[in-house]
Motif scaffolding. Structure first.
Motif, PDB file in Angstrom:
ATOM      1  N   ALA A   1      38.567  45.761  35.847  1.00  0.00           N
ATOM      2  CA  ALA A   1      38.066  47.029  35.323  1.00  0.00           C
ATOM      3  C   ALA A   1      38.579  48.165  36.196  1.00  0.00           C
ATOM      4  N   ARG A   2      38.574  49.343  35.628  1.00  0.00           N
ATOM      5  CA  ARG A   2      39.006  50.516  36.368  1.00  0.00           C
ATOM      6  C   ARG A   2      38.056  50.766  37.540  1.00  0.00           C
ATOM      7  N   LEU A   3      38.647  51.130  38.684  1.00  0.00           N
ATOM      8  CA  LEU A   3      37.841  51.422  39.870  1.00  0.00           C
ATOM      9  C   LEU A   3      37.040  52.708  39.617  1.00  0.00           C
TER      10      LEU A   3
ATOM     11  N   GLY B   1      33.625  45.078  58.041  1.00  0.00           N
ATOM     12  CA  GLY B   1      34.173  46.370  57.616  1.00  0.00           C
ATOM     13  C   GLY B   1      34.473  46.429  56.133  1.00  0.00           C
ATOM     14  N   GLU B   2      35.519  47.190  55.799  1.00  0.00           N
ATOM     15  CA  GLU B   2      35.867  47.426  54.407  1.00  0.00           C
ATOM     16  C   GLU B   2      36.224  46.131  53.685  1.00  0.00           C
ATOM     17  N   LYS B   3      35.821  46.062  52.431  1.00  0.00           N
ATOM     18  CA  LYS B   3      36.133  44.915  51.592  1.00  0.00           C
ATOM     19  C   LYS B   3      37.135  45.347  50.512  1.00  0.00           C
ATOM     20  N   PRO B   4      37.928  44.411  50.017  1.00  0.00           N
ATOM     21  CA  PRO B   4      38.824  44.751  48.903  1.00  0.00           C
ATOM     22  C   PRO B   4      38.030  45.043  47.635  1.00  0.00           C
ATOM     23  N   THR B   5      38.616  45.867  46.783  1.00  0.00           N
ATOM     24  CA  THR B   5      37.999  46.129  45.475  1.00  0.00           C
ATOM     25  C   THR B   5      38.637  45.288  44.380  1.00  0.00           C
TER      26      THR B   5
ATOM     27  N   HIS C   1      48.913  45.741  37.325  1.00  0.00           N
ATOM     28  CA  HIS C   1      47.723  45.931  36.492  1.00  0.00           C
ATOM     29  C   HIS C   1      46.547  46.424  37.338  1.00  0.00           C
ATOM     30  N   LEU C   2      46.371  45.837  38.504  1.00  0.00           N
ATOM     31  CA  LEU C   2      45.271  46.261  39.381  1.00  0.00           C
ATOM     32  C   LEU C   2      45.497  47.682  39.899  1.00  0.00           C
ATOM     33  N   ILE C   3      46.735  47.986  40.262  1.00  0.00           N
ATOM     34  CA  ILE C   3      47.054  49.332  40.753  1.00  0.00           C
ATOM     35  C   ILE C   3      46.832  50.371  39.664  1.00  0.00           C
ATOM     36  N   ASP C   4      47.232  50.032  38.444  1.00  0.00           N
ATOM     37  CA  ASP C   4      47.051  50.951  37.314  1.00  0.00           C
ATOM     38  C   ASP C   4      45.572  51.222  37.034  1.00  0.00           C
ATOM     39  N   LEU C   5      44.701  50.306  37.438  1.00  0.00           N
ATOM     40  CA  LEU C   5      43.262  50.498  37.251  1.00  0.00           C
ATOM     41  C   LEU C   5      42.649  51.313  38.393  1.00  0.00           C
ATOM     42  N   GLY C   6      43.495  51.768  39.316  1.00  0.00           N
ATOM     43  CA  GLY C   6      43.029  52.625  40.393  1.00  0.00           C
ATOM     44  C   GLY C   6      42.715  51.907  41.693  1.00  0.00           C
TER      45      GLY C   6
ATOM     46  N   VAL D   1      39.414  40.810  39.459  1.00  0.00           N
ATOM     47  CA  VAL D   1      40.136  39.578  39.780  1.00  0.00           C
ATOM     48  C   VAL D   1      41.166  39.298  38.695  1.00  0.00           C
ATOM     49  N   VAL D   2      42.401  38.962  39.130  1.00  0.00           N
ATOM     50  CA  VAL D   2      43.454  38.572  38.190  1.00  0.00           C
ATOM     51  C   VAL D   2      44.141  37.331  38.732  1.00  0.00           C
ATOM     52  N   GLY D   3      44.521  36.429  37.839  1.00  0.00           N
ATOM     53  CA  GLY D   3      45.198  35.201  38.240  1.00  0.00           C
ATOM     54  C   GLY D   3      46.520  35.025  37.521  1.00  0.00           C
ATOM     55  N   ILE D   4      47.063  33.817  37.651  1.00  0.00           N
ATOM     56  CA  ILE D   4      48.284  33.436  36.932  1.00  0.00           C
ATOM     57  C   ILE D   4      48.077  32.039  36.373  1.00  0.00           C
TER      58      ILE D   4
END
Length: 337
Positions: free
Chosen positions: A333-335, A240-244, A170-175, A274-277
């Protein structure tokens, strides 16, 4: 004068155990014998009592539930489901808490803990050591695991690898490409396979998409909101870089991360998805996107399978994978391009 099970057994010329099995519809009673026992019981007006049934069959009408914690969301809801099914079928519940994830002499399940006390055992969300598995085998009673697989036990649970795959996809599909993982802690992974399965699902999905697995983006919590917030702080403090985006191995950790993000002024989902289970009770209020599962139903199904086995129904013990569902809410949300 009330009629006893001994009276029925004497008139039908069978043992009291056979009377009990015939009246309860259990196997290993011939049709002719069952018919004779039913006819005698009806003629004498016999009504079986729970205590008489227990004495005749060796049953206690009690099921044990072995669990490491009683105050976690999944544990409490699954326990409620077990209790609902047991009560509906006239069984009692005996809670056996091992006091958390401890090792060695500090925590050990033994056959003596349950000898002659229960007819079957539900094991909730925990792994058992080899010695504990050997002790469990000595009980010679049906055992069903809930919440994740346990060696040698039939289980009722979701496919955690697949659930983690769905959340990460789901996160990958949002870019999103820079995705962090808030996983279970070391004690969780030693004691139970579910955290590892979720971590493997995340990693496999990232690799399949050709995305980098950055070690510093993988941070351990312990499936609680407090540790989720602490783990989130370690991610947010990285140079440095942070996760999106972040995939959290449980909703409680995700909620903790969201609290910490708000404290620091990090906007969700504008700055971080953010996504959980789980679909924790608070998840809908927080707008958390999650993989939903139903622990109450897991508990009910496990108890039903166990009681069918206790009552001698053929092929009662079967592995059962329960459904899960991605619930898209406001935390992802979409990146932005």
């Amino acid at each position: 004068m009330s009629v006893s099970i001994e009276d029925v057994a004497k008139r039908a010329e069978v043992s009291t155990a056979t009377v009990s099995r015939a009246l309860r519809g259990l196997p290993k009673v011939s049709p002719a014998t069952r018919e004779r026992v039913l006819a005698v019981a009806a003629e004498l007006g016999y009504v079986p009592s729970p205590s008489a049934t227990g004495l005749a069959t060796g049953r206690t009408k009690t099921v044990g539930v072995l669990m490491p914690f009683v105050d976690r969301w999944y544990f409490g809801h699954a326990l409620e489901g077990v209790d609902q099914e047991l009560r509906s079928r006239g069984y009692n519940l005996l809670l056996l808490s091992l006091g958390g994830y401890l090792h060695g002499n500090k925590r050990r399940f033994t056959e003596q803990m349950v000898r002659k006390q229960i007819d079957g055992l539900v094991v909730l969300c925990m792994g058992l050591s080899q010695s504990e598995l050997e002790e469990l085998a000595k009980t010679q009673m049906p055992v069903v695991a809930v919440g994740g697989p346990i060696e040698g036990c039939v289980g009722v649970h979701i496919d955690d690898f697949a659930a983690a795959t769905a959340a990460t996809t789901h996160l990958i599909d949002l870019g999103h490409r820079k995705i962090a993982h808030l996983r279970g802690g070391v004690k969780d992974e030693i004691n139970f396979v579910v955290p590892g399965l979720r971590a493997e699902g995340f990693a496999a999905t990232m690799r399949s998409a050709g995305l980098e697995l950055r070690p510093e983006f993988s941070v351990a919590g312990d499936f609680t909101a407090a540790q989720g917030a602490a783990a989130a702080g370690r991610i947010f403090d990285l140079p440095g870089e942070k996760p999106t985006a972040v995939f959290c191995g449980s909703d409680e950790m995700a909620l903790g991360l969201m609290f910490e993000a708000r404290r620091r002024g990090i906007r969700i989902p504008e700055d971080l998805s953010v996504v959980g289970i789980d679909n924790h009770d608070f998840s809908v209020l927080a707008g958390l996107t999650t993989i939903a599962q139903d622990p109450v139903e897991h508990g009910r199904q496990a108890a039903a399978i166990l009681l069918d086995a206790v009552e001698g129904k053929p092929e009662a013990i079967t592995q059962k994978y329960m459904p899960f569902q991605l619930l898209k809410r406001e935390s992802t949300a979409r990146l932005p391009s």
